[in-house]
Design an enzyme around this catalytic site. Structure first.
Site, PDB file in Angstrom:
ATOM      1  N   PRO A 126       3.063   7.388  12.181  1.00  0.00           N
ATOM      2  CA  PRO A 126       1.952   6.881  13.019  1.00  0.00           C
ATOM      3  C   PRO A 126       1.215   5.708  12.200  1.00  0.00           C
ATOM      4  O   PRO A 126       1.365   5.739  10.937  1.00  0.00           O
ATOM      5  CB  PRO A 126       0.829   8.143  12.696  1.00  0.00           C
ATOM      6  CG  PRO A 126       1.306   8.995  11.821  1.00  0.00           C
ATOM      7  CD  PRO A 126       2.802   8.792  11.748  1.00  0.00           C
ATOM      8  N   ASN A 127       0.666   4.825  13.001  1.00  0.00           N
ATOM      9  CA  ASN A 127       0.025   3.465  12.794  1.00  0.00           C
ATOM     10  C   ASN A 127       0.967   2.463  12.348  1.00  0.00           C
ATOM     11  O   ASN A 127       0.545   1.243  11.872  1.00  0.00           O
ATOM     12  CB  ASN A 127      -1.081   3.600  11.632  1.00  0.00           C
ATOM     13  CG  ASN A 127      -1.970   4.983  11.984  1.00  0.00           C
ATOM     14  OD1 ASN A 127      -2.704   4.571  13.222  1.00  0.00           O
ATOM     15  ND2 ASN A 127      -2.269   5.946  11.436  1.00  0.00           N
TER      16      ASN A 127
ATOM     17  N   ARG B 175      -2.563  -4.109  10.203  1.00  0.00           N
ATOM     18  CA  ARG B 175      -3.109  -3.287   9.665  1.00  0.00           C
ATOM     19  C   ARG B 175      -3.318  -3.300   7.841  1.00  0.00           C
ATOM     20  O   ARG B 175      -1.983  -3.528   7.177  1.00  0.00           O
ATOM     21  CB  ARG B 175      -2.310  -1.883   9.858  1.00  0.00           C
ATOM     22  CG  ARG B 175      -2.756  -0.626   9.196  1.00  0.00           C
ATOM     23  CD  ARG B 175      -1.470   0.486   9.447  1.00  0.00           C
ATOM     24  NE  ARG B 175      -1.931   1.560   8.613  1.00  0.00           N
ATOM     25  CZ  ARG B 175      -1.019   2.412   8.095  1.00  0.00           C
ATOM     26  NH1 ARG B 175       0.231   2.509   8.272  1.00  0.00           N
ATOM     27  NH2 ARG B 175      -1.443   3.532   7.359  1.00  0.00           N
TER      28      ARG B 175
ATOM     29  N   TYR C 221      -0.113  -3.214   3.302  1.00  0.00           N
ATOM     30  CA  TYR C 221       1.262  -3.076   3.963  1.00  0.00           C
ATOM     31  C   TYR C 221       2.106  -4.489   4.283  1.00  0.00           C
ATOM     32  O   TYR C 221       3.381  -4.382   4.781  1.00  0.00           O
ATOM     33  CB  TYR C 221       1.107  -2.228   5.362  1.00  0.00           C
ATOM     34  CG  TYR C 221       0.524  -0.809   4.920  1.00  0.00           C
ATOM     35  CD1 TYR C 221       1.441  -0.004   4.116  1.00  0.00           C
ATOM     36  CD2 TYR C 221      -0.626  -0.570   5.306  1.00  0.00           C
ATOM     37  CE1 TYR C 221       0.823   1.170   4.030  1.00  0.00           C
ATOM     38  CE2 TYR C 221      -1.051   0.621   5.100  1.00  0.00           C
ATOM     39  CZ  TYR C 221      -0.418   1.559   4.304  1.00  0.00           C
ATOM     40  OH  TYR C 221      -0.756   3.012   4.084  1.00  0.00           O
TER      41      TYR C 221
ATOM     42  N   ASN D  89      10.175   6.909   7.506  1.00  0.00           N
ATOM     43  CA  ASN D  89       8.726   6.489   6.996  1.00  0.00           C
ATOM     44  C   ASN D  89       7.797   7.545   7.740  1.00  0.00           C
ATOM     45  O   ASN D  89       7.392   7.069   8.712  1.00  0.00           O
ATOM     46  CB  ASN D  89       8.472   5.113   6.762  1.00  0.00           C
ATOM     47  CG  ASN D  89       6.941   4.765   6.189  1.00  0.00           C
ATOM     48  OD1 ASN D  89       6.318   5.727   6.265  1.00  0.00           O
ATOM     49  ND2 ASN D  89       6.856   3.441   5.931  1.00  0.00           N
TER      50      ASN D  89
ATOM     51  N   ALA E 269       1.489   8.808   7.391  1.00  0.00           N
ATOM     52  CA  ALA E 269       0.453   9.931   6.833  1.00  0.00           C
ATOM     53  C   ALA E 269       0.856  11.224   6.920  1.00  0.00           C
ATOM     54  O   ALA E 269       0.592  12.167   6.201  1.00  0.00           O
ATOM     55  CB  ALA E 269      -1.086   9.842   7.574  1.00  0.00           C
TER      56      ALA E 269
ATOM     57  N   GLU F 176      13.584   8.958   2.359  1.00  0.00           N
ATOM     58  CA  GLU F 176      12.219   8.525   2.610  1.00  0.00           C
ATOM     59  C   GLU F 176      11.814   7.295   1.963  1.00  0.00           C
ATOM     60  O   GLU F 176      12.143   6.930   1.131  1.00  0.00           O
ATOM     61  CB  GLU F 176      11.181   9.827   2.012  1.00  0.00           C
ATOM     62  CG  GLU F 176       9.726   9.353   2.270  1.00  0.00           C
ATOM     63  CD  GLU F 176       9.061  10.760   1.467  1.00  0.00           C
ATOM     64  OE1 GLU F 176       9.842  11.724   0.698  1.00  0.00           O
ATOM     65  OE2 GLU F 176       7.918  10.621   1.352  1.00  0.00           O
TER      66      GLU F 176
ATOM     67  N   HIS G 194       8.529   4.471   1.882  1.00  0.00           N
ATOM     68  CA  HIS G 194       7.150   3.837   1.912  1.00  0.00           C
ATOM     69  C   HIS G 194       7.116   2.481   1.622  1.00  0.00           C
ATOM     70  O   HIS G 194       7.810   2.160   0.586  1.00  0.00           O
ATOM     71  CB  HIS G 194       6.254   4.901   1.090  1.00  0.00           C
ATOM     72  CG  HIS G 194       6.358   6.433   1.405  1.00  0.00           C
ATOM     73  ND1 HIS G 194       5.478   6.810   2.356  1.00  0.00           N
ATOM     74  CD2 HIS G 194       7.024   7.331   0.990  1.00  0.00           C
ATOM     75  CE1 HIS G 194       5.741   8.126   2.513  1.00  0.00           C
ATOM     76  NE2 HIS G 194       6.499   8.529   1.669  1.00  0.00           N
TER      77      HIS G 194
ATOM     78  N   ARG H 210      -1.645   4.993  -5.641  1.00  0.00           N
ATOM     79  CA  ARG H 210      -2.852   5.080  -4.523  1.00  0.00           C
ATOM     80  C   ARG H 210      -3.756   6.281  -4.755  1.00  0.00           C
ATOM     81  O   ARG H 210      -3.577   7.082  -5.741  1.00  0.00           O
ATOM     82  CB  ARG H 210      -2.037   4.820  -2.938  1.00  0.00           C
ATOM     83  CG  ARG H 210      -1.325   3.417  -3.169  1.00  0.00           C
ATOM     84  CD  ARG H 210      -0.862   3.296  -1.536  1.00  0.00           C
ATOM     85  NE  ARG H 210      -2.067   2.934  -0.696  1.00  0.00           N
ATOM     86  CZ  ARG H 210      -2.046   2.985   0.701  1.00  0.00           C
ATOM     87  NH1 ARG H 210      -0.856   3.287   1.296  1.00  0.00           N
ATOM     88  NH2 ARG H 210      -3.218   3.022   1.384  1.00  0.00           N
TER      89      ARG H 210
END
Ligand code: DQA
Length: 149
Positions: A12-13, A20, A25, A76, A79, A100, A102, A109
């Site tokens: 998502p996003n 964003r 990012y 990825n 969230a 995975e 990111h 973070r």
């Protein structure tokens, strides 16, 4: 010998990449990331399918689809990394290598981003390298697939 397929799934996003929180990012868009993956895959001689969804169930269905179709998977989960036991369980059903990715360094973070359920199902994790993380994941999977032949 058939060309191995690597599925690249984005959560998502990530459709809003470039707009964003660019300070976190980056300014590159999802389309640009897809192009980078396609060019990298072509250079490596592997096939790639690049997808993005804002829906947990759709991502899970795509993981199911990878069974028997894909030779490797890059995800990825965005969230959902931090919340989704269901997505982790789907990934645990696969017997193909999973990486995975990111874009940001989730360990630098907020505390809630520092745990990923998905890492329980991943063979490798790359974070903090922006778009290059996807390129490196493709290289790693292509090496693994070559070794397995
Ligand atoms: C992300 C990190 C997640 O914590 C966040 O929810 C995202 C993107 C990354 O690529 O850095 O949406 O997965």
């Amino acid at each position: 010998m058939t060309t191995p397929l690597i599925m690249v799934l984005n959560g998502p996003n990530l459709n809003l990449l470039g707009q964003r929180e660019p300070e976190i990012y980056g300014t590159g868009t999802l389309d640009e990331l897809e192009t980078l993956c396609a060019e990298t895959a072509e250079g490596l001689g592997v096939g790639v399918e690049f997808r993005q969804s804002n829906l947990e169930g759709e991502l899970i269905s795509w993981v199911h689809e990878a069974r028997g179709r894909a030779g490797g998977l890059i995800i990825n989960p965005a969230a959902y990394s931090h919340t989704s036991i269901a997505l982790m369980d789907a990934l645990l059903t696969l017997d193909i290598p999973i990486i995975e990715v990111h874009l940001s360094n989730i360990h630098r973070r907020e505390a809630f981003r520092q745990h990923s359920y998905i890492s329980n199902a991943a063979d490798g994790v790359i974070c903090g390298l922006g778009f290059a993380g996807y390129r490196l994941a493709l290289i790693a999977l292509s090496d693994i697939l070559e070794e397995d032949q």
